[in-house]
Design a protein around this motif. Structure first.
Motif, PDB file in Angstrom:
ATOM      1  N   ASP A   1      22.748   4.074 -39.209  1.00  0.00           N
ATOM      2  CA  ASP A   1      23.299   3.870 -40.404  1.00  0.00           C
ATOM      3  C   ASP A   1      23.935   2.204 -40.545  1.00  0.00           C
ATOM      4  O   ASP A   1      25.057   2.278 -39.863  1.00  0.00           O
ATOM      5  CB  ASP A   1      24.392   5.036 -40.704  1.00  0.00           C
ATOM      6  N   GLY A   2      23.105   1.730 -41.136  1.00  0.00           N
ATOM      7  CA  GLY A   2      23.902   0.186 -41.144  1.00  0.00           C
ATOM      8  C   GLY A   2      22.674  -0.785 -40.805  1.00  0.00           C
ATOM      9  O   GLY A   2      21.410  -0.347 -40.701  1.00  0.00           O
ATOM     10  N   PRO A   3      22.958  -1.975 -40.785  1.00  0.00           N
ATOM     11  CA  PRO A   3      21.797  -3.214 -40.508  1.00  0.00           C
ATOM     12  C   PRO A   3      21.185  -3.170 -39.440  1.00  0.00           C
ATOM     13  O   PRO A   3      21.865  -2.781 -38.166  1.00  0.00           O
ATOM     14  CB  PRO A   3      22.685  -4.490 -40.715  1.00  0.00           C
ATOM     15  N   VAL A   4      19.745  -3.418 -39.145  1.00  0.00           N
ATOM     16  CA  VAL A   4      19.219  -3.460 -38.042  1.00  0.00           C
ATOM     17  C   VAL A   4      18.643  -5.059 -38.196  1.00  0.00           C
ATOM     18  O   VAL A   4      17.769  -5.604 -39.074  1.00  0.00           O
ATOM     19  CB  VAL A   4      18.116  -2.601 -38.142  1.00  0.00           C
ATOM     20  N   ARG A   5      18.648  -5.720 -36.775  1.00  0.00           N
ATOM     21  CA  ARG A   5      18.248  -6.876 -36.620  1.00  0.00           C
ATOM     22  C   ARG A   5      17.026  -7.120 -35.895  1.00  0.00           C
ATOM     23  O   ARG A   5      16.926  -6.062 -34.771  1.00  0.00           O
ATOM     24  CB  ARG A   5      19.328  -7.907 -36.280  1.00  0.00           C
ATOM     25  N   THR A   6      16.246  -7.903 -35.613  1.00  0.00           N
ATOM     26  CA  THR A   6      15.157  -8.149 -34.950  1.00  0.00           C
ATOM     27  C   THR A   6      15.520  -9.262 -33.779  1.00  0.00           C
ATOM     28  O   THR A   6      15.710 -10.180 -34.116  1.00  0.00           O
ATOM     29  CB  THR A   6      13.687  -8.662 -35.726  1.00  0.00           C
ATOM     30  N   LEU A   7      15.229  -8.969 -32.567  1.00  0.00           N
ATOM     31  CA  LEU A   7      15.503  -9.845 -31.441  1.00  0.00           C
ATOM     32  C   LEU A   7      14.103 -10.251 -31.095  1.00  0.00           C
ATOM     33  O   LEU A   7      12.916  -9.671 -31.106  1.00  0.00           O
ATOM     34  CB  LEU A   7      16.019  -9.160 -30.288  1.00  0.00           C
ATOM     35  N   HIS A   8      14.176 -11.727 -30.546  1.00  0.00           N
ATOM     36  CA  HIS A   8      13.163 -12.318 -29.976  1.00  0.00           C
ATOM     37  C   HIS A   8      12.730 -11.892 -28.598  1.00  0.00           C
ATOM     38  O   HIS A   8      13.676 -11.127 -28.039  1.00  0.00           O
ATOM     39  CB  HIS A   8      13.340 -13.696 -29.953  1.00  0.00           C
ATOM     40  N   GLY A   9      11.404 -11.852 -28.288  1.00  0.00           N
ATOM     41  CA  GLY A   9      11.089 -11.290 -26.853  1.00  0.00           C
ATOM     42  C   GLY A   9      10.297  -9.823 -27.193  1.00  0.00           C
ATOM     43  O   GLY A   9      10.467  -9.174 -28.031  1.00  0.00           O
ATOM     44  N   ASP A  10       9.400  -9.617 -26.031  1.00  0.00           N
ATOM     45  CA  ASP A  10       8.729  -8.318 -26.122  1.00  0.00           C
ATOM     46  C   ASP A  10       9.271  -7.092 -25.141  1.00  0.00           C
ATOM     47  O   ASP A  10       9.691  -7.653 -23.812  1.00  0.00           O
ATOM     48  CB  ASP A  10       7.333  -8.711 -25.661  1.00  0.00           C
ATOM     49  N   LEU A  11       9.020  -6.172 -25.308  1.00  0.00           N
ATOM     50  CA  LEU A  11       9.120  -4.734 -24.524  1.00  0.00           C
ATOM     51  C   LEU A  11       7.803  -4.507 -24.008  1.00  0.00           C
ATOM     52  O   LEU A  11       6.848  -4.518 -24.735  1.00  0.00           O
ATOM     53  CB  LEU A  11       9.639  -3.668 -25.431  1.00  0.00           C
ATOM     54  N   ILE A  12       7.540  -4.844 -22.764  1.00  0.00           N
ATOM     55  CA  ILE A  12       6.220  -4.716 -22.220  1.00  0.00           C
ATOM     56  C   ILE A  12       6.087  -3.267 -21.945  1.00  0.00           C
ATOM     57  O   ILE A  12       6.739  -2.627 -21.236  1.00  0.00           O
ATOM     58  CB  ILE A  12       6.333  -5.673 -20.609  1.00  0.00           C
ATOM     59  N   HIS A  13       5.052  -2.850 -22.342  1.00  0.00           N
ATOM     60  CA  HIS A  13       4.200  -1.641 -22.248  1.00  0.00           C
ATOM     61  C   HIS A  13       3.158  -1.400 -21.404  1.00  0.00           C
ATOM     62  O   HIS A  13       2.178  -2.094 -21.822  1.00  0.00           O
ATOM     63  CB  HIS A  13       4.138  -0.964 -23.779  1.00  0.00           C
TER      64      HIS A  13
END
Length: 256
Positions: free
Chosen positions: A152-164
């Motif tokens: 509940d609230g703002p969501v921001r996008t971060l640089h960089g990858d989650l490696i999968h």
């Protein structure tokens, strides 16, 4: 601001160490293990994680339980087959130093597919919300497969990858997608959704066309082609199973 990381596991002895190592910047690491029969729990414990054992009752439920066991309200959620890249770790540190000015953060997930990282098609950027304030959200809802966190609230996008690193073999991927297809079909059937002839024919074709052509999956070479086919087949399996369920037919072998 203190940060917890939580991981759910089952028989991940070959992958859990790298996952935990990528979380060195976190103040608390919790592993919720579904009674693995290999050394997963011991490896995690030896690396300093708090290990809790809990029978598996669904992906969403297991992840939410893990979030609730964290020592701190800001929580970073991973699966054992995921790693925080150095670039993403730096972005998280920057957001942390700024006091986390959102309710949650999403970032791209970069999947390795049989020796190649897929950077196009339906595989990437595949942004996921995994860092959030648990006082404002979590793993909510009733869907136990393809679960997603929300806040509940703002969501921001971060640089960089989650490696999968999602699959150890093609056989594992096919078995996993079939299990997920069944779980999603059962979930959709319980909610009153219905399959149609049009969906049976068109939905798999659209999934392939969207990923392989419109989203340039063909630029990933044969890896992109195989990935697109398998994902289209997942849609086909899910729709067929939903069709069977709505016509009163079992999708698993009945117990004798």
């Amino acid at each position: 601001m203190p940060l917890s990381a939580v991981i759910i596991t089952f028989n991940e002895a070959d992958r859990i160490a790298d996952c935990i190592a990528s979380l060195a910047f976190c103040d608390d690491v919790v592993v919720v293990d579904s009674h693995s029969t290999d050394a997963t729990a011991q490896i995690a414990h030896d690396l300093g994680a708090r290990v809790l054992l809990r029978p598996f009752d669904g992906f969403r439920s297991q992840k939410q339980f893990a979030v609730e066991q964290a020592r701190h309200d800001w929580v970073l959620c991973l699966d054992a087959d995921e790693r925080i890249s150095q670039e993403l770790a730096a972005a998280i540190a920057t957001a942390r130093d700024a006091g986390f000015d959102a309710a949650g953060y999403r970032f791209a997930r970069l999947s390795q597919y049989f020796g190649k990282f897929l950077r196009r098609g339906n595989a990437y950027p595949d942004r996921v919300l995994r860092l959030f304030d648990r006082r404002r959200g979590g793993w909510r809802g009733t869907r136990e497969v393809h679960e997603a966190a929300s806040v509940d609230g703002p969501v921001r996008t971060l640089h960089g990858d989650l490696i999968h690193y999602p699959y150890r073999s093609l056989e594992q991927q096919l078995a996993k997608t079939q299990r997920y297809a069944r779980m999603m079909a059962e979930h959709d059937h319980a909610r009153g959704k219905r399959a149609t002839v049009a969906k049976l024919v068109l939905s798999p074709a659209w999934r392939f066309w969207r990923g392989y052509v419109l989203r340039l999956g063909f630029l990933d070479g044969w890896h992109g082609l195989v990935y697109a086919y398998v994902r289209a087949n997942y849609v086909r399996q899910k729709t067929i199973m939903l069709w069977m369920l709505q016509n009163g037919q079992p999708v698993t072998t009945p117990e004798r």
